[in-house]
Design an enzyme around this catalytic site. Sequence first.
Site, short mmCIF file in Angstrom:
data_model
loop_
_atom_site.label_atom_id
_atom_site.label_comp_id
_atom_site.label_asym_id
_atom_site.label_seq_id
_atom_site.Cartn_x
_atom_site.Cartn_y
_atom_site.Cartn_z
N ARG A 56 -30.48 -41.90 3.98
CA ARG A 56 -29.76 -41.64 5.24
C ARG A 56 -30.03 -40.22 5.71
O ARG A 56 -30.09 -39.93 6.90
CB ARG A 56 -28.25 -41.87 5.04
CG ARG A 56 -27.91 -43.29 4.62
CD ARG A 56 -26.44 -43.42 4.23
NE ARG A 56 -26.07 -42.54 3.14
CZ ARG A 56 -24.83 -42.37 2.69
NH1 ARG A 56 -23.83 -43.04 3.25
NH2 ARG A 56 -24.56 -41.56 1.69
N HIS A 81 -24.34 -36.49 -5.37
CA HIS A 81 -23.78 -37.81 -5.06
C HIS A 81 -23.29 -38.47 -6.34
O HIS A 81 -23.86 -38.25 -7.41
CB HIS A 81 -24.83 -38.71 -4.39
CG HIS A 81 -24.20 -39.85 -3.65
ND1 HIS A 81 -23.89 -41.04 -4.27
CD2 HIS A 81 -23.78 -39.96 -2.37
CE1 HIS A 81 -23.32 -41.83 -3.38
NE2 HIS A 81 -23.23 -41.21 -2.23
N HIS A 110 -15.79 -36.32 0.38
CA HIS A 110 -16.34 -37.56 0.96
C HIS A 110 -16.76 -37.26 2.40
O HIS A 110 -17.63 -36.43 2.62
CB HIS A 110 -15.27 -38.65 0.84
CG HIS A 110 -15.73 -40.05 1.12
ND1 HIS A 110 -17.05 -40.42 1.15
CD2 HIS A 110 -15.02 -41.19 1.39
CE1 HIS A 110 -17.13 -41.72 1.43
NE2 HIS A 110 -15.93 -42.21 1.59
N ASP A 121 -24.62 -36.15 4.48
CA ASP A 121 -23.86 -35.16 5.22
C ASP A 121 -24.60 -33.85 5.43
O ASP A 121 -24.20 -33.03 6.25
CB ASP A 121 -22.52 -34.90 4.51
CG ASP A 121 -21.64 -36.13 4.52
OD1 ASP A 121 -21.53 -36.75 5.58
OD2 ASP A 121 -21.09 -36.47 3.47
N SER A 172 -13.84 -44.46 0.79
CA SER A 172 -13.37 -45.12 2.02
C SER A 172 -13.46 -46.64 1.91
O SER A 172 -12.50 -47.35 2.23
CB SER A 172 -14.15 -44.62 3.24
OG SER A 172 -15.53 -44.69 3.02
N1 HAX Z 1 -22.69 -28.10 -5.64
C1 HAX Z 1 -22.20 -27.56 -6.77
N2 HAX Z 1 -21.79 -28.25 -7.83
C2 HAX Z 1 -21.92 -29.59 -7.75
C3 HAX Z 1 -22.46 -30.24 -6.63
C4 HAX Z 1 -22.84 -29.44 -5.53
N3 HAX Z 1 -23.30 -29.95 -4.40
N4 HAX Z 1 -22.46 -31.57 -6.85
C5 HAX Z 1 -21.93 -31.76 -8.07
N5 HAX Z 1 -21.61 -30.55 -8.62
C6 HAX Z 1 -20.89 -30.32 -9.87
C7 HAX Z 1 -19.54 -31.03 -9.81
O1 HAX Z 1 -18.59 -30.24 -9.09
C8 HAX Z 1 -19.20 -31.21 -11.26
O2 HAX Z 1 -18.71 -29.98 -11.75
P1 HAX Z 1 -17.43 -29.93 -12.73
O3 HAX Z 1 -17.86 -30.71 -13.93
O4 HAX Z 1 -17.20 -28.48 -12.95
O5 HAX Z 1 -16.32 -30.62 -11.99
C9 HAX Z 1 -20.57 -31.46 -11.88
O6 HAX Z 1 -21.54 -30.95 -10.95
C10 HAX Z 1 -20.86 -32.92 -12.13
O7 HAX Z 1 -20.67 -33.63 -10.91
P2 HAX Z 1 -21.48 -35.00 -10.63
O8 HAX Z 1 -21.12 -35.95 -11.71
O9 HAX Z 1 -22.92 -34.70 -10.40
O10 HAX Z 1 -20.89 -35.42 -9.24
P3 HAX Z 1 -19.56 -36.24 -8.94
O11 HAX Z 1 -19.88 -37.68 -9.04
O12 HAX Z 1 -18.41 -35.74 -9.74
O13 HAX Z 1 -19.27 -35.83 -7.44
C11 HAX Z 1 -19.87 -35.31 -5.22
C12 HAX Z 1 -20.12 -36.25 -6.40
C13 HAX Z 1 -20.57 -35.87 -4.01
C14 HAX Z 1 -18.37 -35.26 -4.93
C15 HAX Z 1 -20.41 -33.91 -5.58
O14 HAX Z 1 -21.80 -33.96 -5.75
C16 HAX Z 1 -20.04 -32.86 -4.54
O15 HAX Z 1 -18.96 -32.29 -4.61
N6 HAX Z 1 -20.96 -32.60 -3.54
C17 HAX Z 1 -20.68 -31.69 -2.46
C18 HAX Z 1 -19.77 -32.36 -1.45
C19 HAX Z 1 -20.50 -33.46 -0.71
O16 HAX Z 1 -21.61 -33.27 -0.25
N7 HAX Z 1 -19.85 -34.62 -0.56
C20 HAX Z 1 -20.41 -35.74 0.23
C21 HAX Z 1 -21.02 -36.81 -0.64
C22 HAX Z 1 -21.57 -37.95 0.17
C23 HAX Z 1 -20.45 -38.75 0.72
O17 HAX Z 1 -19.68 -39.42 0.07
N8 HAX Z 1 -20.27 -38.66 1.99
O18 HAX Z 1 -19.23 -39.23 2.54
#
Ligand code: HAX
Length: 435
Positions: free
Chosen positions: A326, A317, A270, A372, A240
């Site tokens: 947070r 994250h 996000h 979140d 964002s």
């Molecule tokens: N559950 C299961 N698997 C997860 C995970 C979770 N909560 N978090 C990361 N992973 C997985 C990823 O999907 C990724 O798998 P692939 O290689 O198969 O694609 C692997 O672990 C490596 O990911 P990462 O490098 O640790 O994390 P990213 O930087 O790629 O992504 C995310 C960060 C926040 C998007 C990710 O942790 C996620 O999808 N979390 C769940 C959704 C979420 O809570 N989003 C909100 C984040 C906070 C925010 O921005 N709020 O606005």
Amino acid sequence: MSLLKQKLHEKILAERPRTEKLVKEFSNVKADEVTIGQIIGGMRDIKSLVTDISYLDPHEGIRFRGLTIPEVLEKLPKVPDAEMPYVEGFFYFLLTGDIPTEKEVEDVHEEFNNRKDVPKYVYDIVRAMPRDSHPMTMFATAIMSMQRESIFAKKYHEDIKKTDYWDPYYEDSMNLLAKLPEIAAYIYRLKYRNEEIIPGDPHLDFGGNFARMLGIDKPYDDIARLYFILHSDHESGNVSAHTGHLVASALSDIYYAISAMLNGLAGPLHGLANEEVLRWLHGVMEKMGGKIPTEDEMKKFVYETLDSGHVIPGFGHAVLRKTDPRYMAQREFCLKHLPDDPIFKYVDLLFKVVPPILLERGKAKNPWPNVDAQSGVIQWHYGVKEYEYYTVLFGVGRALGVCSNIIWSRALGYPLERPKSLTTKMLEDIAFGKK
Ligand code: HAX
């Protein structure tokens, strides 16, 4: 001139020489190197943005203008009879880096008050949308529709110097921020409360007035303040904030930039994650017939979700490598105000159960909860049961940080953002050592 604008102007004049010196004398000094993994992997961790408004340390979490969340909550002027600081004072702090006096807070309050009336056509546009439109779509559309109000867009075609661009961006930001609680509350009441709109009260502060317009009693006013403050800024690289920065770097005005920011925030990886958390928790609750699961039962649900190829929402994250402060700030609020809430108990159980499972699976770089994981629980407890609305609340908060950053980007003369692409063949040539 308002006290805030006056202080901001002084700060801009004091800060400019630092950026100018870096650009003039040190432009060729390397700050980072980039790997193929980072280029394909979403530019993760590449040091390529600058902001002094917040800094996200992976092991400590966010600092706003150098202060941790507990320090911000302690040091900023508080609303009388409330636990939380004024959002107005927090915005002053984000923009200037100084803790405001009561008088300076009052000045921002007056500024917002004088600018809060939303043009009627905005409400007409929102009302004309199908009622099942996502509230984020309504929110972004309302903001886009006000683009015709932009002072910068008009001034750009007049005789304005580049060094003065920050001024109309500031004016546009103040005009827009003042209206966000009104628009957000309007969407809520229109969609979920039989179109019964509650007018605001000019004597109430930003958070208190929002709670009133939503129609929810104390301590929801403090929740609104806490929520807007916690979600305001998370340095510049998140989707964002980065979207807002990028769009404004083309000198698109604040209305274009903030509606684009909201569109980025609306994604499930996000800002939509808070909605996903509650949906996921209610799925578990339904299967459990409402009773609190044992640790083993909860583990089973977590494994089922992971095995079906889904992420556990609210955990992980892109930058943080510890529990999000947070999350902790909201957890403290829950422990104090709603310790017996069944969903809070579920969330607390997840805090215990999920990290070891994510560690065991070995994929997620950060197994800990993010902001979140906790935020929807509080909203649900106080009667905001429409999950899809939660990201709108996030958006009101995030606009405070993104507007501050955009004003500073214009003040420091940051140029159009334009990274360079390579083809896959070029990357292969680099990888295989060919030139
Ligand atoms: N559950 C299961 N698997 C997860 C995970 C979770 N909560 N978090 C990361 N992973 C997985 C990823 O999907 C990724 O798998 P692939 O290689 O198969 O694609 C692997 O672990 C490596 O990911 P990462 O490098 O640790 O994390 P990213 O930087 O790629 O992504 C995310 C960060 C926040 C998007 C990710 O942790 C996620 O999808 N979390 C769940 C959704 C979420 O809570 N989003 C909100 C984040 C906070 C925010 O921005 N709020 O606005």
